[in-house]
Design a protein around this motif. Structure first.
Motif, mmCIF file in Angstrom:
data_model
loop_
_atom_site.group_PDB
_atom_site.id
_atom_site.type_symbol
_atom_site.label_atom_id
_atom_site.label_comp_id
_atom_site.label_asym_id
_atom_site.label_seq_id
_atom_site.Cartn_x
_atom_site.Cartn_y
_atom_site.Cartn_z
ATOM 1 N N HIS A 1 95.408 87.387 80.680
ATOM 2 C CA HIS A 1 96.384 86.304 80.842
ATOM 3 C C HIS A 1 95.679 84.953 80.857
ATOM 4 N N ALA A 2 94.588 84.865 81.600
ATOM 5 C CA ALA A 2 93.835 83.612 81.676
ATOM 6 C C ALA A 2 93.246 83.236 80.320
ATOM 7 N N ASP A 3 92.724 84.226 79.596
ATOM 8 C CA ASP A 3 92.158 83.967 78.268
ATOM 9 C C ASP A 3 93.224 83.449 77.307
ATOM 10 N N LEU A 4 94.394 84.075 77.330
ATOM 11 C CA LEU A 4 95.473 83.655 76.434
ATOM 12 C C LEU A 4 95.977 82.262 76.791
ATOM 13 N N LYS A 5 96.054 81.960 78.067
ATOM 14 C CA LYS A 5 96.501 80.633 78.496
ATOM 15 C C LYS A 5 95.514 79.569 78.029
ATOM 16 N N TYR B 1 103.632 86.578 73.708
ATOM 17 C CA TYR B 1 103.397 88.000 73.953
ATOM 18 C C TYR B 1 102.323 88.518 72.998
ATOM 19 N N PRO B 2 101.225 89.099 73.517
ATOM 20 C CA PRO B 2 100.152 89.606 72.653
ATOM 21 C C PRO B 2 100.376 91.056 72.228
ATOM 22 N N VAL B 3 100.012 91.332 70.990
ATOM 23 C CA VAL B 3 100.026 92.698 70.463
ATOM 24 C C VAL B 3 98.624 92.977 69.922
ATOM 25 N N ALA B 4 97.983 94.010 70.435
ATOM 26 C CA ALA B 4 96.585 94.296 70.075
ATOM 27 C C ALA B 4 96.512 95.078 68.765
ATOM 28 N N ARG B 5 96.055 94.402 67.701
ATOM 29 C CA ARG B 5 95.831 95.132 66.459
ATOM 30 C C ARG B 5 94.606 96.033 66.586
ATOM 31 N N ASP B 6 93.566 95.498 67.237
ATOM 32 C CA ASP B 6 92.341 96.259 67.452
ATOM 33 C C ASP B 6 92.003 96.225 68.935
ATOM 34 N N LYS B 7 91.618 97.379 69.456
ATOM 35 C CA LYS B 7 91.270 97.455 70.870
ATOM 36 C C LYS B 7 90.038 98.331 71.056
ATOM 37 N N TRP B 8 89.086 97.797 71.815
ATOM 38 C CA TRP B 8 87.894 98.561 72.168
ATOM 39 C C TRP B 8 88.017 99.021 73.612
ATOM 40 N N ILE B 9 87.756 100.295 73.851
ATOM 41 C CA ILE B 9 87.833 100.867 75.191
ATOM 42 C C ILE B 9 86.423 100.926 75.774
ATOM 43 N N ASP C 1 106.630 83.670 70.612
ATOM 44 C CA ASP C 1 105.395 83.696 69.830
ATOM 45 C C ASP C 1 104.709 85.031 70.062
ATOM 46 N N VAL C 2 104.465 85.762 68.993
ATOM 47 C CA VAL C 2 103.730 87.022 69.076
ATOM 48 C C VAL C 2 102.320 86.772 68.548
ATOM 49 N N LEU C 3 101.326 87.080 69.377
ATOM 50 C CA LEU C 3 99.938 86.903 68.994
ATOM 51 C C LEU C 3 99.337 88.247 68.628
ATOM 52 N N LEU C 4 98.829 88.363 67.418
ATOM 53 C CA LEU C 4 98.132 89.575 67.003
ATOM 54 C C LEU C 4 96.669 89.405 67.408
ATOM 55 N N THR C 5 96.173 90.325 68.242
ATOM 56 C CA THR C 5 94.880 90.096 68.890
ATOM 57 C C THR C 5 93.895 91.239 68.697
ATOM 58 N N GLN C 6 92.661 90.924 69.065
ATOM 59 C CA GLN C 6 91.640 91.930 69.307
ATOM 60 C C GLN C 6 91.286 91.825 70.788
ATOM 61 N N GLU C 7 91.171 92.956 71.460
ATOM 62 C CA GLU C 7 90.905 92.908 72.889
ATOM 63 C C GLU C 7 90.058 94.094 73.335
ATOM 64 N N GLU C 8 89.535 93.973 74.550
ATOM 65 C CA GLU C 8 88.833 95.069 75.204
ATOM 66 C C GLU C 8 89.674 95.567 76.374
ATOM 67 N N GLU C 9 89.701 96.874 76.545
ATOM 68 C CA GLU C 9 90.334 97.474 77.721
ATOM 69 C C GLU C 9 89.229 98.078 78.575
ATOM 70 N N ILE C 10 89.048 97.534 79.759
ATOM 71 C CA ILE C 10 87.972 97.968 80.643
ATOM 72 C C ILE C 10 88.503 99.063 81.572
ATOM 73 N N LEU D 1 89.408 89.152 72.946
ATOM 74 C CA LEU D 1 88.253 88.912 72.099
ATOM 75 C C LEU D 1 88.554 87.857 71.035
ATOM 76 N N LYS D 2 89.749 87.981 70.418
ATOM 77 C CA LYS D 2 90.077 87.062 69.331
ATOM 78 C C LYS D 2 91.573 87.102 69.063
ATOM 79 N N VAL D 3 92.145 85.960 68.700
ATOM 80 C CA VAL D 3 93.521 85.901 68.219
ATOM 81 C C VAL D 3 93.466 85.857 66.696
ATOM 82 N N LEU D 4 94.050 86.857 66.062
ATOM 83 C CA LEU D 4 93.986 86.984 64.613
ATOM 84 C C LEU D 4 95.117 86.244 63.908
ATOM 85 N N ASP D 5 96.289 86.206 64.544
ATOM 86 C CA ASP D 5 97.440 85.594 63.889
ATOM 87 C C ASP D 5 98.486 85.261 64.942
#
Length: 240
Positions: free
Chosen positions: A19-23, A78-86, A130-139, A161-165
């Motif tokens: 949330h903080a990263d997206l803000k 609202y973010p939607v994770a296209r790519d996610k690293w676990i 606004d829908v953000l297509l993202t890359q993120e990590e799930e810890i 990690l990154k906002v793609l679109d």
């Protein structure tokens, strides 16, 4: 301080890393952050626009959005994770045991999995999405007393990690544009699932939302399956 105000302040203090990263990514010079409006703490205030970032269940923010849109312009991010690293952490909570990419890759259409909780809100002229297509990590951390389906591994936090679109939706017709142009009419949710290459359960939720928004309508049945078509003012829907 009211209980509602206190709850919002506590929520801010417990802000998740995602949330903080997206803000931080979304904010622009001149924006005001964490501003109280009508008893609610708003993530970002940009002039007369109130911007709320929600990274998970939309049920928890539904009442807030409906209340604020009665007298303010509100945008939901609202973010939607296209790519996610676990990432799995060791017992010390710092060292990394493993990092792998999840086989699940979401698309913008996956937003309908949550949009079923407030399908009519986009019909309000004060609301936009606004829908953000993202890359993120799930810890993840190990907790042997929880999450037996994951063999004790529980999600600790998510990190951007990154906002793609970024996709903006101002009205129901904008969401209707997510229907593939090759989708023949009438269509079932099975047809829709095949066209968007997503599970039928998601296609059912997409059809539910678009029908509530009057973007599509039921025009008949094929056995037990409801047939849908894009809504047109001059078309009379068949009664089921």
């Amino acid at each position: 301080m009211s209980e509602e105000k206190a709850a919002n302040l506590i929520s801010t203090l417990n802000e998740s890393p995602l949330h903080a990263d997206l803000k931080s990514w979304y904010a622009q010079p001149g924006d005001r952050l964490e501003v109280e409006v009508d008893g609610f703490i708003i993530d970002i205030v940009r002039g007369k626009l109130l911007i709320e970032i929600q990274t998970a269940n939309l049920s928890s923010i539904r009442k807030k959005l409906h209340t604020l849109t009665e007298g303010h312009r509100v945008r939901l991010v609202y973010p939607v994770a296209r790519d996610k690293w676990i990432v799995k952490l060791a017992e010390d909570g710092k060292s990394t045991l493993s990092r792998r990419m999840s086989p699940k890759h979401c698309q913008v259409e996956d937003l309908f999995g949550e949009l079923v909780r407030l399908p009519r809100l986009l019909g309000n002229p004060n609301f936009s999405l606004d829908v953000l297509l993202t890359q993120e990590e799930e810890i993840r951390r190990y907790d042997g007393t929880r999450a037996w389906r994951r063999r004790g591994w529980v999600t600790h936090e998510r990190r951007l990690l990154k906002v793609l679109d970024k996709r903006r939706f101002d009205r129901p017709a904008d969401l209707g544009a997510l229907l593939p142009p090759t989708l023949a009419e009438p269509f079932t949710t099975s047809d829709l699932a095949a066209a968007i290459a997503r599970p039928r359960r998601l296609a059912q939720r997409m059809a539910y939302c678009l029908r509530k928004m009057d973007v599509i309508e039921a025009v008949g049945k094929d056995g037990n399956a409801i047939l849908y078509a894009r809504a047109h003012p001059d078309r009379e829907s068949l009664k089921l």
